[in-house]
Design a protein around this motif. Structure first.
Motif, PDB file in Angstrom:
ATOM      1  N   ASP A   1       0.850  -1.176   0.000  1.00 41.34           N
ATOM      2  CA  ASP A   1       0.000   0.000   0.000  1.00 41.34           C
ATOM      3  C   ASP A   1       0.895   1.238   0.000  1.00 41.34           C
ATOM      4  N   ASP A   2       1.214   1.740  -1.168  1.00 41.05           N
ATOM      5  CA  ASP A   2       2.046   2.919  -1.322  1.00 41.05           C
ATOM      6  C   ASP A   2       1.140   4.146  -1.343  1.00 41.05           C
ATOM      7  N   VAL A   3       0.996   4.793  -0.217  1.00 43.50           N
ATOM      8  CA  VAL A   3       0.085   5.917  -0.094  1.00 43.50           C
ATOM      9  C   VAL A   3       0.487   7.061  -1.014  1.00 43.50           C
ATOM     10  N   ALA A   4       1.772   7.216  -1.261  1.00 45.29           N
ATOM     11  CA  ALA A   4       2.257   8.345  -2.061  1.00 45.29           C
ATOM     12  C   ALA A   4       2.195   8.095  -3.559  1.00 45.29           C
TER      13      ALA A   4
ATOM     14  N   SER B   1      -4.498  21.773 -13.329  1.00 47.53           N
ATOM     15  CA  SER B   1      -4.873  20.477 -13.919  1.00 47.53           C
ATOM     16  C   SER B   1      -4.686  19.343 -12.934  1.00 47.53           C
ATOM     17  N   ARG B   2      -3.706  19.463 -12.014  1.00 44.15           N
ATOM     18  CA  ARG B   2      -3.473  18.409 -11.031  1.00 44.15           C
ATOM     19  C   ARG B   2      -4.597  18.389  -9.998  1.00 44.15           C
ATOM     20  N   TYR B   3      -4.996  19.550  -9.534  1.00 44.65           N
ATOM     21  CA  TYR B   3      -6.132  19.629  -8.620  1.00 44.65           C
ATOM     22  C   TYR B   3      -7.405  19.120  -9.306  1.00 44.65           C
ATOM     23  N   ARG B   4      -7.556  19.498 -10.564  1.00 42.48           N
ATOM     24  CA  ARG B   4      -8.763  19.088 -11.297  1.00 42.48           C
ATOM     25  C   ARG B   4      -8.802  17.581 -11.473  1.00 42.48           C
ATOM     26  N   ARG B   5      -7.648  16.987 -11.771  1.00 40.12           N
ATOM     27  CA  ARG B   5      -7.598  15.527 -11.924  1.00 40.12           C
ATOM     28  C   ARG B   5      -7.964  14.849 -10.606  1.00 40.12           C
ATOM     29  N   LEU B   6      -7.444  15.349  -9.503  1.00 40.35           N
ATOM     30  CA  LEU B   6      -7.777  14.797  -8.195  1.00 40.35           C
ATOM     31  C   LEU B   6      -9.271  14.894  -7.930  1.00 40.35           C
TER      32      LEU B   6
ATOM     33  N   ARG C   1      -6.221  11.967  -0.139  1.00 42.99           N
ATOM     34  CA  ARG C   1      -5.961  12.972   0.886  1.00 42.99           C
ATOM     35  C   ARG C   1      -4.467  13.261   0.989  1.00 42.99           C
ATOM     36  N   TYR C   2      -3.655  12.256   0.875  1.00 45.86           N
ATOM     37  CA  TYR C   2      -2.202  12.474   0.867  1.00 45.86           C
ATOM     38  C   TYR C   2      -1.829  13.424  -0.267  1.00 45.86           C
ATOM     39  N   ALA C   3      -2.394  13.179  -1.454  1.00 48.59           N
ATOM     40  CA  ALA C   3      -2.084  14.035  -2.601  1.00 48.59           C
ATOM     41  C   ALA C   3      -2.526  15.470  -2.348  1.00 48.59           C
ATOM     42  N   LEU C   4      -3.724  15.658  -1.812  1.00 47.04           N
ATOM     43  CA  LEU C   4      -4.225  16.997  -1.565  1.00 47.04           C
ATOM     44  C   LEU C   4      -3.364  17.735  -0.543  1.00 47.04           C
TER      45      LEU C   4
ATOM     46  N   PRO D   1     -10.789   9.855  11.664  1.00 49.74           N
ATOM     47  CA  PRO D   1     -10.946  10.565  10.399  1.00 49.74           C
ATOM     48  C   PRO D   1     -10.009  11.763  10.346  1.00 49.74           C
ATOM     49  N   ALA D   2      -9.364  11.930   9.187  1.00 48.37           N
ATOM     50  CA  ALA D   2      -8.419  13.024   9.033  1.00 48.37           C
ATOM     51  C   ALA D   2      -9.170  14.354   8.975  1.00 48.37           C
TER      52      ALA D   2
END
Length: 265
Positions: free
Chosen positions: A107-110, A126-131, A203-206, A257-258
């Motif tokens: 499980d690679d969270v990153a 575009s990265r935020y939009r993709r997420l 969430r990690y990405a955000l 919950p985060a």
């Protein structure tokens, strides 16, 4: 892990089938579902054979229409969300059909965050939009999957109630019925587990995007993530909390919950 009896397949046969399957990755059809093809049929067969070799529950009974659709809808959650090399996609697909044990894939969270940044892009927007799009798409697919799973479980209950009444059934028939019920429940348990891991990866990405390239686009991304988290809870009542552990899946540690990382004024 759910164990089943029955004849064990020779390990060389399973290894040979796995080697043939690794030569390519599965074809994907419309709406993220596996394409109907002889190649995907071979993968499904290989998965059943290898799972039987490892002692997992495998049923040779024909799938009902709902069971077939349930497996198609599970495709979205059991395959990686982020881009992968063809070889890694093949391994993920083999895991989906249980040709390989699920524990092979860490499980690679990153990974999701890293994959988005590795892809060429002109603007952080575009990265935020993709997420946002990925989280929203996952969230929209959960209610129909949950409703379908509930129907399959109702049919399973009918199947089990009929067993004592059918005098013509032999031991093999009873075993096939039990294995199909186990298969259905473990599939749903797997989807529930993977949906929770999706939330963690998003969430990690955000959180990292906010530090690396802060912007107003984080607000809709946070909203999309909250949408997915709410929809994911629809899967909780379907099975007991320990279902994933009983099915031999990696059970994540229980965490609080985060907190939301974006608060709109």
């Amino acid at each position: 892990m759910i164990r089943g009896g029955g004849p064990r397949l020779p390990l060389p046969l399973v290894s040979l089938l796995l080697a043939a399957t690794l030569a390519s990755c599965a074809q994907e059809g419309d709406f993220g579902r596996p394409a109907k093809s002889s190649w995907n049929g071979l993968i499904e067969t290989t998965g059943s054979l290898a799972a039987a070799e490892r002692g997992l529950m495998v049923s040779a009974s024909p799938l009902t229409d709902d069971e077939e659709v349930l497996r198609d809808r599970a495709w979205r959650f059991l395959m990686p969300a982020q881009g992968r090399a063809a070889f890694e996609d093949a391994l993920a697909n083999l895991t989906r059909v249980r040709a390989l044990p699920t524990a092979w894939r860490p499980d690679d969270v990153a990974a999701y965050h890293d994959a988005l940044l590795d892809q060429g892009f002109r603007s952080p927007v575009s990265r935020y939009r993709r997420l946002s799009e990925d989280a929203t798409a996952d969230g929209r697919l959960i209610p129909p999957f949950a409703a379908l799973a509930a129907r399959v479980f109702e049919a399973d209950a009918m199947r089990l109630r009929a067993l004592p009444l059918a005098r013509s059934l032999n031991e093999d028939d009873l075993r096939e019925a039990a294995m199909r019920v186990a298969e259905n429940r473990c599939l749903v348990a797997w989807v529930r587990l993977e949906a929770g891991l999706r939330v963690t990866r998003y969430r990690y990405a955000l959180e990292h995007f906010l530090v690396e390239m802060p912007g107003r686009e984080a607000v809709p991304a946070e909203q999309a993530l909250a949408f997915l988290e709410g929809r994911r809870r629809l899967l909780d009542p379907l099975l007991p909390p320990e279902a994933a552990e009983r099915c031999g899946l990696a059970e994540p540690e229980a965490v609080a919950p985060a907190p939301r990382v974006v608060v709109k004024d």
